[in-house]
Design a protein around this motif. Structure first.
Motif, PDB file in Angstrom:
ATOM      1  N   ALA A  67      30.457   2.251  78.516  1.00 47.56           N
ATOM      2  CA  ALA A  67      29.335   1.341  78.278  1.00 47.56           C
ATOM      3  C   ALA A  67      29.564   0.054  79.062  1.00 47.56           C
ATOM      4  N   LEU A  68      28.616  -0.292  79.902  1.00 48.12           N
ATOM      5  CA  LEU A  68      28.709  -1.497  80.728  1.00 48.12           C
ATOM      6  C   LEU A  68      28.083  -2.667  79.988  1.00 48.12           C
ATOM      7  N   VAL A  69      28.858  -3.734  79.807  1.00 45.00           N
ATOM      8  CA  VAL A  69      28.353  -4.931  79.135  1.00 45.00           C
ATOM      9  C   VAL A  69      27.413  -5.684  80.073  1.00 45.00           C
ATOM     10  N   ARG A  70      26.238  -5.976  79.570  1.00 47.28           N
ATOM     11  CA  ARG A  70      25.245  -6.679  80.365  1.00 47.28           C
ATOM     12  C   ARG A  70      25.272  -8.166  80.039  1.00 47.28           C
ATOM     13  N   GLY A  71      24.866  -8.980  80.975  1.00 42.67           N
ATOM     14  CA  GLY A  71      24.717 -10.402  80.729  1.00 42.67           C
ATOM     15  C   GLY A  71      23.252 -10.779  80.726  1.00 42.67           C
ATOM     16  N   LEU A  72      22.972 -12.067  80.877  1.00 41.95           N
ATOM     17  CA  LEU A  72      21.612 -12.573  81.007  1.00 41.95           C
ATOM     18  C   LEU A  72      21.500 -13.211  82.384  1.00 41.95           C
ATOM     19  N   ASP A  73      20.506 -12.802  83.164  1.00 43.92           N
ATOM     20  CA  ASP A  73      20.347 -13.415  84.487  1.00 43.92           C
ATOM     21  C   ASP A  73      19.559 -14.709  84.369  1.00 43.92           C
ATOM     22  N   GLY A  74      19.360 -15.379  85.489  1.00 43.14           N
ATOM     23  CA  GLY A  74      18.700 -16.681  85.484  1.00 43.14           C
ATOM     24  C   GLY A  74      17.317 -16.646  84.862  1.00 43.14           C
ATOM     25  N   LYS A  75      16.553 -15.593  85.153  1.00 43.43           N
ATOM     26  CA  LYS A  75      15.204 -15.471  84.580  1.00 43.43           C
ATOM     27  C   LYS A  75      15.278 -15.286  83.070  1.00 43.43           C
ATOM     28  N   ASP A  76      16.260 -14.499  82.603  1.00 43.71           N
ATOM     29  CA  ASP A  76      16.436 -14.313  81.160  1.00 43.71           C
ATOM     30  C   ASP A  76      16.696 -15.652  80.464  1.00 43.71           C
ATOM     31  N   VAL A  77      17.557 -16.463  81.091  1.00 42.17           N
ATOM     32  CA  VAL A  77      17.928 -17.749  80.499  1.00 42.17           C
ATOM     33  C   VAL A  77      16.722 -18.686  80.476  1.00 42.17           C
ATOM     34  N   LEU A 160      24.713 -17.420  75.119  1.00 42.18           N
ATOM     35  CA  LEU A 160      24.677 -18.448  76.157  1.00 42.18           C
ATOM     36  C   LEU A 160      25.565 -19.636  75.799  1.00 42.18           C
ATOM     37  N   LEU A 161      25.530 -20.043  74.544  1.00 36.58           N
ATOM     38  CA  LEU A 161      26.358 -21.185  74.151  1.00 36.58           C
ATOM     39  C   LEU A 161      27.845 -20.871  74.308  1.00 36.58           C
ATOM     40  N   PHE A 162      28.253 -19.646  73.971  1.00 30.48           N
ATOM     41  CA  PHE A 162      29.651 -19.262  74.197  1.00 30.48           C
ATOM     42  C   PHE A 162      29.967 -19.237  75.693  1.00 30.48           C
ATOM     43  N   SER A 163      29.024 -18.720  76.496  1.00 33.07           N
ATOM     44  CA  SER A 163      29.279 -18.633  77.933  1.00 33.07           C
ATOM     45  C   SER A 163      29.331 -20.010  78.586  1.00 33.07           C
ATOM     46  N   TYR A 164      28.670 -20.986  77.961  1.00 33.04           N
ATOM     47  CA  TYR A 164      28.697 -22.360  78.470  1.00 33.04           C
ATOM     48  C   TYR A 164      29.778 -23.183  77.769  1.00 33.04           C
ATOM     49  N   GLY A 165      30.735 -22.518  77.125  1.00 29.28           N
ATOM     50  CA  GLY A 165      31.707 -23.192  76.264  1.00 29.28           C
ATOM     51  C   GLY A 165      32.322 -24.445  76.848  1.00 29.28           C
ATOM     52  N   GLY A 166      32.862 -24.347  78.080  1.00 27.94           N
ATOM     53  CA  GLY A 166      33.501 -25.512  78.697  1.00 27.94           C
ATOM     54  C   GLY A 166      32.524 -26.639  78.920  1.00 27.94           C
ATOM     55  N   ASP A 204      18.505 -29.371  79.595  1.00 31.67           N
ATOM     56  CA  ASP A 204      19.842 -29.807  80.011  1.00 31.67           C
ATOM     57  C   ASP A 204      20.915 -28.826  79.553  1.00 31.67           C
ATOM     58  N   THR A 205      20.760 -28.277  78.357  1.00 28.03           N
ATOM     59  CA  THR A 205      21.750 -27.338  77.827  1.00 28.03           C
ATOM     60  C   THR A 205      21.784 -26.054  78.644  1.00 28.03           C
ATOM     61  N   TYR A 206      20.604 -25.560  79.030  1.00 27.85           N
ATOM     62  CA  TYR A 206      20.514 -24.287  79.739  1.00 27.85           C
ATOM     63  C   TYR A 206      20.441 -24.438  81.250  1.00 27.85           C
ATOM     64  N   GLY A 207      20.355 -25.688  81.719  1.00 29.44           N
ATOM     65  CA  GLY A 207      20.368 -25.910  83.157  1.00 29.44           C
ATOM     66  C   GLY A 207      19.038 -25.672  83.844  1.00 29.44           C
ATOM     67  N   PHE A 208      17.927 -25.928  83.127  1.00 27.83           N
ATOM     68  CA  PHE A 208      16.606 -25.742  83.714  1.00 27.83           C
ATOM     69  C   PHE A 208      15.741 -26.972  83.478  1.00 27.83           C
ATOM     70  N   ASP A 209      14.873 -27.273  84.440  1.00 31.63           N
ATOM     71  CA  ASP A 209      13.890 -28.330  84.294  1.00 31.63           C
ATOM     72  C   ASP A 209      12.665 -27.736  83.608  1.00 31.63           C
ATOM     73  N   LEU A 210      12.388 -28.179  82.390  1.00 32.52           N
ATOM     74  CA  LEU A 210      11.273 -27.629  81.618  1.00 32.52           C
ATOM     75  C   LEU A 210      10.075 -28.567  81.587  1.00 32.52           C
ATOM     76  N   ARG A 211      10.056 -29.545  82.496  1.00 29.51           N
ATOM     77  CA  ARG A 211       8.952 -30.512  82.469  1.00 29.51           C
ATOM     78  C   ARG A 211       7.607 -29.883  82.782  1.00 29.51           C
ATOM     79  N   HIS A 212       7.628 -28.699  83.434  1.00 32.79           N
ATOM     80  CA  HIS A 212       6.368 -28.027  83.749  1.00 32.79           C
ATOM     81  C   HIS A 212       5.709 -27.439  82.517  1.00 32.79           C
ATOM     82  N   LEU A 213       6.480 -27.277  81.425  1.00 34.46           N
ATOM     83  CA  LEU A 213       5.971 -26.589  80.248  1.00 34.46           C
ATOM     84  C   LEU A 213       5.434 -27.617  79.254  1.00 34.46           C
ATOM     85  N   ARG A 214       4.185 -27.478  78.883  1.00 37.44           N
ATOM     86  CA  ARG A 214       3.571 -28.380  77.927  1.00 37.44           C
ATOM     87  C   ARG A 214       3.293 -27.612  76.640  1.00 37.44           C
ATOM     88  N   VAL A 215       3.727 -28.222  75.512  1.00 38.97           N
ATOM     89  CA  VAL A 215       3.516 -27.581  74.207  1.00 38.97           C
ATOM     90  C   VAL A 215       2.883 -28.566  73.254  1.00 38.97           C
TER      91      VAL A 215
END
Length: 215
Positions: A67-77, A160-166, A204-215
């Protein structure tokens, strides 16, 4: 619960934890026999656990290979960051001022606990507290469907939080300050201010600019 079901649950819990906390890193090939020996179980419950993890998207099973362990790619994040922003902001908008005030009063103490475990270098403890902290925003709306959607994303958040541990430990002071700012906006019943801080915090936590998203 039967003995076989109990063994399958134990295998699933152990393997899931190992994937989420980085013990089994993306790209690792897991062997059924080796896992069974490691867990002290027969191969049958391990096989059932692997099938369940494949259904959840954490691994890909290759017959006779492992069984191959999968990660999350940039689009997933990025998709996860967008979904969290939408869920949490929407839920806070849909609750009452009274519930927002009560939530703010409770979460102030929760941030104190986060700060304490970070000071102790307890990354797993902090991750569980921060997942619960963000869940509280969704829970406040009293909408079970929104909460169900949030809970389905919680393991991706943990992963993701574990993978960003450092990085997480490096910016711990900023994270605590951002959490306090979110609580302050709730206490002031400033819904737009809450959404603006949340957008910056999640981005900032996930490393993406979310200013384009309005909620």
């Amino acid at each position: 619960m039967s003995t076989s079901e109990s063994a399958s649950e134990r295998a699933y819990a152990a393997l899931r934890t190992g994937i989420l906390d980085g013990t089994h890193r993306p790209g690792t090939m897991l062997g059924e026999a080796g896992l069974a020996a490691e867990l002290g179980l027969s191969r049958t419950p391990v096989r059932a656990a692997l099938a369940r993890l494949q259904d959840e998207g954490w691994i890909t099973v290759y017959p006779k290979r492992g069984a191959l362990v999968r990660g999350l790619d940039g689009k997933d994040v990025q998709d996860l960051a967008d979904a969290r922003l939408i869920l949490e902001s929407t839920a806070v908008q849909r609750t009452t001022p009274e519930r927002r005030a009560a939530l703010a009063a409770r979460l102030g103490t929760e941030v104190d606990r986060q700060e304490s475990v970070l000071a102790d270098g307890d990354l797993p403890g902090f991750i569980e507290l921060t997942v619960a902290f963000h869940r509280s925003f969704v829970e406040a709306a009293g909408n079970q469907v929104l909460l169900e959607l949030n809970d389905r994303l919680a393991d991706r958040q943990r992963f993701l939080l574990f993978s960003y541990g450092g990085q997480l430990m490096e910016r711990c002071a900023d994270i605590i300050a951002e959490h306090r700012a979110l609580v302050a906006r709730l206490a002031a019943d400033d819904i737009q201010g809450f959404s603006d801080i949340l957008r910056s915090h999640v981005g900032d936590t996930y490393g993406f600019d979310l200013r384009h998203l309005r909620v």
